[in-house]
Enzyme design. Sequence first.
Site, short mmCIF file in Angstrom:
data_model
loop_
_atom_site.label_atom_id
_atom_site.label_comp_id
_atom_site.label_asym_id
_atom_site.label_seq_id
_atom_site.Cartn_x
_atom_site.Cartn_y
_atom_site.Cartn_z
N LYS A 142 0.85 -1.20 0.00
CA LYS A 142 0.00 0.00 0.00
C LYS A 142 0.88 1.25 0.00
O LYS A 142 0.61 2.21 -0.73
CB LYS A 142 -0.93 -0.02 1.22
CG LYS A 142 -2.09 -1.01 1.05
CD LYS A 142 -2.84 -1.27 2.34
CE LYS A 142 -3.83 -2.42 2.13
NZ LYS A 142 -4.44 -2.90 3.36
N GLN A 168 -4.73 -1.43 9.56
CA GLN A 168 -4.60 -2.77 8.97
C GLN A 168 -5.20 -3.82 9.92
O GLN A 168 -4.82 -3.90 11.08
CB GLN A 168 -3.11 -3.06 8.70
CG GLN A 168 -2.85 -4.38 8.02
CD GLN A 168 -3.39 -4.46 6.59
OE1 GLN A 168 -3.27 -3.50 5.83
NE2 GLN A 168 -3.99 -5.57 6.24
N ASP A 214 -11.03 3.14 4.18
CA ASP A 214 -11.40 1.72 4.12
C ASP A 214 -12.93 1.55 4.19
O ASP A 214 -13.44 0.46 3.97
CB ASP A 214 -10.78 0.99 5.32
CG ASP A 214 -9.93 -0.20 4.89
OD1 ASP A 214 -9.87 -0.46 3.68
OD2 ASP A 214 -9.36 -0.85 5.77
#
Length: 297
Positions: A54, A98, A121
């Site tokens: 990422k 994460q 997200d």
Amino acid sequence: MVAEAIDGKAFAAGLRGRIAEAVPAFQAATGRVPGLAVVLVGDDPASAVYVGSKGKATIAAGMASFEHRLPATATQDEVEALLATLNADETVDGILLQLPLPGHLDEQRAVATISPDKDVDGLTPVSAGRLALGIAGMVPCTPYGCLLLLQDRLGDLSGKDAVVIGRSILVGKPMAALLLGANATVTMAHSRTKDLPDLVRRADIVVAAVGRPEMVKGDWIKPGAIVIDVGINRLPPAAGETKGRLVGDVDYGDAAAVAGAITPVPGGVGPMTIACLLRNTLVAAHRRAGLADPEGF
Ligand code: NDP
């Protein structure tokens, strides 16, 4: 019929290219580039690999990447304090925590502390609520990537019969909401669904997000249907292999003989996830700066 393989890798590369092209205009308007902060708690090797990719993709798109690592022993308060600092940091437009977090931490509580405006997200309760209500907000990356692939292939999804297999917060539920928002007729299936093969056989669009290797068979698919396989499953190694093969939730060879188009695993949905994370960061940056959403995303 042999289905066309939907090339998610190429589509994602195109999307990433367009994102990179949009960054200079944002920089000219605001004097800075969009910034994405990724928080990794603990040292799960797979998570560390995802975080690394990422970061690389963010920098390749011309954006700023901020990586924050906390030890596996970090407390809930420490994680939330870091997220609060990032919420207040003007150079950060997107925050990605994460997952999974180490077992002693409350994931939902941690995610909920992320500012909805920076929730690239799309996992906070506010983002989920906005999506359900049809209000502009941040949409989870993987299902958004699936929607882009479907719209690229089919154009208008109005009136299409869609079956989404799986009802997770990360994929199934937002996928169904996005398809509904695009005026498809949506059925959500899950582990208690009866007669799943019959249900799937009626669908023009099948999205499989189950986590069961090659569960969806060719004779479940309506001829010509579009099949989006979200699953990523590693098979046990066969004789002579060190690592097992990666397969999706759809029996690819079987389904490709019937479907109109299908995403392969790997190379289908997977590459879309990071591309859509960058897209969300670009969009979040524009909204935070009071600019109109960038066009074409
Ligand atoms: P979850 O385990 O959170 O959800 C799986 C869903 O599948 C559940 O809703 C479950 O139903 C349903 N299910 C399980 N067994 C069956 C069955 N026999 N018949 C019908 N439905 C069933 O998984 P995720 O949504 O997080 O992920 C799904 C897959 O997608 C995984 O392989 C994952 O690795 C992959 N993935 C890929 C990404 C990418 O970037 N390509 C990103 C995210 C995920 P119930 O709710 O009733 O238990």
